[in-house]
Design a protein around this motif. Structure first.
Motif, PDB file in Angstrom:
ATOM      1  N   ASP A 136       1.602  19.458  33.469  1.00 28.31           N
ATOM      2  CA  ASP A 136       2.952  19.498  34.036  1.00 28.31           C
ATOM      3  C   ASP A 136       3.146  20.652  35.016  1.00 28.31           C
ATOM      4  OD1 ASP A 136       3.710  17.276  32.634  1.00 28.31           O
ATOM      5  OD2 ASP A 136       4.564  18.384  30.944  1.00 28.31           O
ATOM      6  N   VAL A 137       2.071  21.370  35.322  1.00 30.85           N
ATOM      7  CA  VAL A 137       2.152  22.510  36.229  1.00 30.85           C
ATOM      8  C   VAL A 137       1.401  22.174  37.513  1.00 30.85           C
ATOM      9  CG1 VAL A 137       1.631  24.954  36.563  1.00 30.85           C
ATOM     10  CG2 VAL A 137       2.255  24.103  34.282  1.00 30.85           C
ATOM     11  N   VAL A 138       2.030  22.427  38.648  1.00 26.00           N
ATOM     12  CA  VAL A 138       1.401  22.217  39.949  1.00 26.00           C
ATOM     13  C   VAL A 138       1.308  23.554  40.662  1.00 26.00           C
ATOM     14  CG1 VAL A 138       1.579  21.092  42.192  1.00 26.00           C
ATOM     15  CG2 VAL A 138       2.275  19.858  40.129  1.00 26.00           C
ATOM     16  N   VAL A 139       0.127  23.876  41.145  1.00 26.51           N
ATOM     17  CA  VAL A 139      -0.080  25.080  41.951  1.00 26.51           C
ATOM     18  C   VAL A 139      -0.256  24.645  43.399  1.00 26.51           C
ATOM     19  CG1 VAL A 139      -1.526  27.100  42.354  1.00 26.51           C
ATOM     20  CG2 VAL A 139      -1.152  26.279  40.011  1.00 26.51           C
ATOM     21  N   LEU A 140       0.657  25.046  44.258  1.00 23.51           N
ATOM     22  CA  LEU A 140       0.609  24.690  45.674  1.00 23.51           C
ATOM     23  C   LEU A 140      -0.021  25.821  46.467  1.00 23.51           C
ATOM     24  CD1 LEU A 140       4.181  23.169  46.124  1.00 23.51           C
ATOM     25  CD2 LEU A 140       2.061  21.975  45.585  1.00 23.51           C
ATOM     26  N   SER A 141      -0.797  25.448  47.463  1.00 26.14           N
ATOM     27  CA  SER A 141      -1.448  26.450  48.310  1.00 26.14           C
ATOM     28  C   SER A 141      -1.315  26.035  49.768  1.00 26.14           C
ATOM     29  CB  SER A 141      -2.934  26.577  47.939  1.00 26.14           C
ATOM     30  OG  SER A 141      -3.614  27.400  48.871  1.00 26.14           O
ATOM     31  N   SER A 142      -1.238  27.016  50.641  1.00 21.35           N
ATOM     32  CA  SER A 142      -1.195  26.726  52.072  1.00 21.35           C
ATOM     33  C   SER A 142      -2.589  26.510  52.645  1.00 21.35           C
ATOM     34  CB  SER A 142      -0.502  27.871  52.815  1.00 21.35           C
ATOM     35  OG  SER A 142      -1.181  29.086  52.577  1.00 21.35           O
ATOM     36  N   HIS A 143      -3.611  26.635  51.795  1.00 16.59           N
ATOM     37  CA  HIS A 143      -4.995  26.443  52.234  1.00 16.59           C
ATOM     38  C   HIS A 143      -5.589  25.206  51.571  1.00 16.59           C
ATOM     39  CE1 HIS A 143      -4.777  30.444  53.948  1.00 16.59           C
ATOM     40  NE2 HIS A 143      -4.411  30.928  52.769  1.00 16.59           N
ATOM     41  N   ALA A 144      -6.708  24.751  52.088  1.00 14.96           N
ATOM     42  CA  ALA A 144      -7.423  23.648  51.457  1.00 14.96           C
ATOM     43  C   ALA A 144      -7.905  24.070  50.074  1.00 14.96           C
ATOM     44  CB  ALA A 144      -8.615  23.228  52.318  1.00 14.96           C
ATOM     45  N   LEU A 145      -8.203  23.080  49.222  1.00 11.17           N
ATOM     46  CA  LEU A 145      -8.562  23.371  47.839  1.00 11.17           C
ATOM     47  C   LEU A 145      -9.779  24.287  47.748  1.00 11.17           C
ATOM     48  CD1 LEU A 145      -8.060  22.840  44.838  1.00 11.17           C
ATOM     49  CD2 LEU A 145      -9.534  20.825  45.026  1.00 11.17           C
ATOM     50  N   ASP A 146     -10.781  24.074  48.606  1.00  9.64           N
ATOM     51  CA  ASP A 146     -12.001  24.879  48.506  1.00  9.64           C
ATOM     52  C   ASP A 146     -11.805  26.303  49.014  1.00  9.64           C
ATOM     53  OD1 ASP A 146     -11.662  24.229  51.136  1.00  9.64           O
ATOM     54  OD2 ASP A 146     -13.722  23.553  51.494  1.00  9.64           O
ATOM     55  N   ARG A 147     -10.651  26.589  49.623  1.00 13.24           N
ATOM     56  CA  ARG A 147     -10.374  27.952  50.095  1.00 13.24           C
ATOM     57  C   ARG A 147      -9.196  28.578  49.363  1.00 13.24           C
ATOM     58  NH1 ARG A 147      -8.813  28.909  55.028  1.00 13.24           N
ATOM     59  NH2 ARG A 147      -8.059  26.845  55.600  1.00 13.24           N
ATOM     60  N   SER A 148      -8.787  27.952  48.264  1.00 15.87           N
ATOM     61  CA  SER A 148      -7.646  28.450  47.501  1.00 15.87           C
ATOM     62  C   SER A 148      -8.110  29.130  46.228  1.00 15.87           C
ATOM     63  CB  SER A 148      -6.707  27.295  47.141  1.00 15.87           C
ATOM     64  OG  SER A 148      -6.162  26.721  48.309  1.00 15.87           O
TER      65      SER A 148
END
Length: 464
Positions: free
Chosen positions: A452-464
């Motif tokens: 139920d937890v979402v972590v959002l990043s401004s970078h692509a997954l492999d750079r987060s």
């Protein structure tokens, strides 16, 4: 005084209420008075039984007194105790001195369970108060000497009477109870207990409120379901995707083959897993182009190990889609496009080719200009009837206010969801470590499920 004011429950007798007021008026702040302390007594033979000390009265330099209160007239005959009622009748009662002695010993056992309480358990005494009768110098029973009794005259001068009972039990020497012992008593009988409601439980309550709001928005479908061309505008959280999916499901249930197009691959995969069924096809736009091109054996340009240039996505794939439909024929009866702000007019024209009845087929577009990913200048054709979703029904009020700081749009959405908790902002030089700490709190102490937890990043997954 614990409590400062007695409740109105009927089982609290008038004699207890009168004595509570007298103690409150007569004793200073050095005294601790606790009313109706529940004490659970258990032994291997009889099991557990509940005792309730009417009052526990304590002073750091004088000791701890368990005081039982008996109102009305009292009789003691041949080892039996009776209460005299106003009408002249009498009823047998439990021996008040045996009762208060049990309470004293039960309190001692409870205190001994903690390191601080062990010392306090050595300074216990007990007594019985008869606030409405005069006893004089009588000893009522062998275990009821006058020194541990309080009659109506003693209650009038309550502090000296309490000191007398304590001195009878504990002697005249120094009492080494102290503030530590008093705190141990409080921790035992009136602990400060804070039971936090986990965020997980509060999330469920808030989710119920938000579901009610989405139901309100879905009433729009009942009114507009017969419209063949609709463009629905709304901010994030206004229920666009929910409405888009619901409309697609209703069309499919009516026997239509529905194409649902979005531009987010994760959303497409989620919808396939949770909503997919007969008559529903979920695709990203470019995924649809390549899928039908392969089915129709339309040759797509190859760029080797290099990334395709922009014209591959903007022109070559849409053209391949039109060519594939020319080979395969139209495939669908209805078209739903979520995130349609990322369309171009040429892409919409290519999608229209997939419809069996291009003129009359239902085509609904769902748009949020604040979530534009591609730099497209999409102009909604004039035949599309507009509808504005005015209510943010996904977020709490506090999250909505924070997001609105970045919102750009002519119509400012409302929020009518639950208030929610304050938004927490963290400034840190080590984002990964801080995110780990927050996740540990959420999924540990707050009992939120990891899924139920979402972590959002401004970078692509492999750079987060």
């Amino acid at each position: 005084m614990y409590p400062q004011r007695l409740s109105t429950r009927a089982e609290i007798t008038k004699s207890e209420r009168d004595l509570h007021k007298r103690l409150s008026d007569a004793l200073d702040d050095d005294w601790t008075v606790i009313h109706a302390s529940g004490l659970l007594i258990s032994d291997s033979k009889d099991g557990a039984r509940m005792r309730e000390a009417d009052f526990v009265i304590a002073h750091p330099e004088r000791g701890i007194l368990c005081l039982e209160v008996k109102g009305g007239g009292i009789e003691h005959q041949h080892g039996e105790w009776f209460r005299r009622n106003p009408g002249g009748t009498r009823e047998r009662i439990e021996d008040p001195f045996e009762q208060v002695a049990d309470e004293r010993y039960a309190l001692g056992r409870l205190l001994k369970k903690s390191a601080r309480g062990k010392a306090a358990a050595g300074w216990l005494a007990h007594g019985v108060a008869f606030p409405y009768i005069t006893i004089g110098q009588l000893a009522l029973a062998p275990d009821a000497p006058r020194q541990i009794l309080l009659d109506r005259h003693d209650v009038a001068e309550i502090e000296p009477a309490i000191n007398r009972v304590l001195a009878f039990h504990l002697g005249s020497g120094p009492i080494e109870l102290g503030e530590v012992g008093i705190q141990a008593l409080r921790d035992t009988l009136v602990p400060e207990v804070r039971i936090e409601v986990p965020l997980a439980a509060r999330f469920l309550e808030e989710e119920e409120e938000l579901v009610l709001l989405t139901h309100e928005e879905s009433m729009f479908l009942a009114r507009a379901s017969r419209e063949h061309r609709m463009v629905v505008h709304g901010c994030a959280g206004s229920g666009k995707t929910m409405l888009a999916v619901e409309h697609a499901k209703r069309l499919a249930a009516a026997g239509e083959d529905v194409l649902f197009v979005c531009f987010n691959r994760a959303l497409m995969q989620h919808l396939r897993k949770t909503v997919g069924g007969d008559g529903l096809t979920f695709q990203t736009f470019h995924g649809l182009c390549t899928h039908l091109a392969h089915r129709a054996e339309v040759t797509l340009p190859r760029y080797g190990s290099d990334s395709p240039p922009p014209e591959y996505w903007d022109e070559e794939l849409p053209s391949a889609l039109v060519e594939a439909i020319g080979e395969l024929g139209p495939q669908f009866d209805a078209l739903i496009v979520d995130e349609a702000q990322d369309l171009s007019n040429d892409w919409l024209a290519a999608l229209m080719c997939t419809l069996r009845d291009e003129e009359h087929a239902p085509v609904w577009l769902f748009i949020d200009d604040n979530q534009r990913v591609y730099d497209k200048q999409f102009e909604v054709p004039a035949e599309f009837r507009p509808h504005e979703l005015m209510v943010n029904c996904r977020n709490t009020q506090r999250i909505h206010r924070e997001v609105m700081k970045l919102y750009e749009g002519e119509i400012v959405p409302e929020v009518r969801g639950p208030k929610g908790r304050d938004v927490e902002l963290y400034l840190t030089d080590d984002q990964a470590r801080k995110i780990g700490e927050v996740l540990e709190t959420l999924c540990g102490k707050e009992e939120v499920l990891p899924q139920d937890v979402v972590v959002l990043s401004s970078h692509a997954l492999d750079r987060s």
